[in-house]
Design a protein around this motif. Structure first.
Motif, mmCIF file in Angstrom:
data_model
loop_
_atom_site.group_PDB
_atom_site.id
_atom_site.type_symbol
_atom_site.label_atom_id
_atom_site.label_comp_id
_atom_site.label_asym_id
_atom_site.label_seq_id
_atom_site.Cartn_x
_atom_site.Cartn_y
_atom_site.Cartn_z
ATOM 1 N N ARG A 108 11.162 -0.366 11.766
ATOM 2 C CA ARG A 108 9.866 -0.480 11.101
ATOM 3 C C ARG A 108 8.765 0.205 11.917
ATOM 4 O O ARG A 108 7.905 0.881 11.381
ATOM 5 C CB ARG A 108 9.524 -1.948 10.876
ATOM 6 N N GLN A 109 8.808 0.042 13.243
ATOM 7 C CA GLN A 109 7.832 0.700 14.099
ATOM 8 C C GLN A 109 7.971 2.211 14.023
ATOM 9 O O GLN A 109 6.977 2.943 14.011
ATOM 10 C CB GLN A 109 8.002 0.216 15.537
ATOM 11 N N CYS A 110 9.185 2.713 13.953
ATOM 12 C CA CYS A 110 9.411 4.151 13.842
ATOM 13 C C CYS A 110 8.838 4.687 12.541
ATOM 14 O O CYS A 110 8.223 5.755 12.508
ATOM 15 C CB CYS A 110 10.898 4.450 13.941
ATOM 16 N N GLY A 111 8.999 3.937 11.442
ATOM 17 C CA GLY A 111 8.454 4.374 10.159
ATOM 18 C C GLY A 111 6.941 4.452 10.180
ATOM 19 O O GLY A 111 6.341 5.401 9.680
ATOM 20 N N CYS A 112 6.279 3.455 10.798
ATOM 21 C CA CYS A 112 4.814 3.473 10.893
ATOM 22 C C CYS A 112 4.347 4.637 11.743
ATOM 23 O O CYS A 112 3.348 5.292 11.425
ATOM 24 C CB CYS A 112 4.319 2.148 11.470
#
Length: 289
Positions: A108-112
């Motif tokens: 999720r952090q990578c997507g943001c």
């Protein structure tokens, strides 16, 4: 024995016989011990309150949860129970560990982070993409000097369409008179006693364009900030023949009304990000009233 005590004891035995008899249910599972997963089948019995006498039998339940190997992103939850062994109920506390999937925070952090990078690139392109600046003659004024000689003043607008500074230099700005068809042109203006059209430098939509002079960029260099428009006023520089044409414009204005003018030329424009070269003056018609 006291009859009342005997009655209470009998009532208690009756309740224990009909309502408190438990039902023992076997639950099959795979015990978890540290990092080693065993395959030995174990049965532990958990006490479930009885609902009816017909249900007071031991039921072997199927496996509920299959144990998994320890993974880096797993969470182990301890479930407490009271095991039953034969007819003796012990109070030993037993724990079994069940695997609960952990939410993928890194993904999720990578997507943001990817979305933020794309947004930053789009904003950078929007603010730094070069946009050609504009220059045009915004106002034309005719007046007379101390010797009653007509003088023309031009106010030019420099518009910076970018989000960075732009420098304007080396202006080459000319002004032309476009008289109506059949309008008389004096020989002092045309420079010829035989052909009035000798003064025509070019034709614009069929109209003869007579050069009235050039506007010299007195400020030499003009700087416009981000998204800024500046105005600069220049005096029209003329030769003797061009000054004679300006005088005839005053006479033509009194006889024929408004006189049509045309501006042409270019200015060098250099920005922080890009050198735009020579930017041409927007061609527009102006009228002296």
């Amino acid at each position: 024995m006291n009859p009342l005590l005997l009655t209470m004891l009998s009532f208690f035995c009756f309740c224990a016989t009909h309502f408190l008899n438990p039902v023992y249910v076997a639950v099959q599972g795979t015990p978890y011990h540290g990092d080693v997963e065993t395959t030995t089948t174990a049965y532990e019995y958990y006490v479930i309150p009885k609902v009816s006498r017909e249900a007071s039998v031991a039921v072997c339940a199927p496996p509920l949860v299959q144990m998994a190997k320890q993974e880096p992103d797993t969470v182990y939850v301890a479930v407490q129970g009271t095991p039953y062994h034969g007819d003796v109920e012990t109070t030993t506390t037993a724990y079994e560990y069940y695997v609960i999937p952990k939410e993928p925070k890194k993904r999720r952090q990578c997507g943001c982070g990817t979305c933020c990078c794309i947004l930053a690139v789009i904003l950078t392109i929007f603010f730094l993409v070069p946009r050609t600046p504009s220059v045009w003659l915004s106002k034309l004024t005719l007046s007379a000097d101390s010797e009653n000689v007509p003088v023309l003043y031009g106010s030019f607008a420099y518009q910076n369409n970018n989000y960075f500074e732009v420098d304007w230099t080396d202006g080459d700005l000319d002004l032309f008179w476009l008289p109506d068809d059949g309008q008389l042109i004096a020989p002092v203006c045309s420079g010829s006693t035989e052909d009035p059209n000798a003064a025509c430098e070019f034709y614009d939509k069929g109209w003869c364009a007579i050069n009235l002079g050039s506007f010299l960029q007195a400020d030499k260099k003009l700087t416009t900030e981000s998204r800024q428009t500046k105005h600069s006023k220049y005096t029209l520089t003329q030769t003797t023949q061009q000054a004679a044409c300006a005088t005839q414009i005053v006479l033509a204005q009194a006889a024929h009304g408004k006189q049509r003018m045309l501006s042409k030329g270019s200015v060098k424009a250099k920005g922080t990000v890009r050198n735009f070269g020579r930017v041409h003056v927007s061609s527009s018609y102006y009228y002296l009233a």
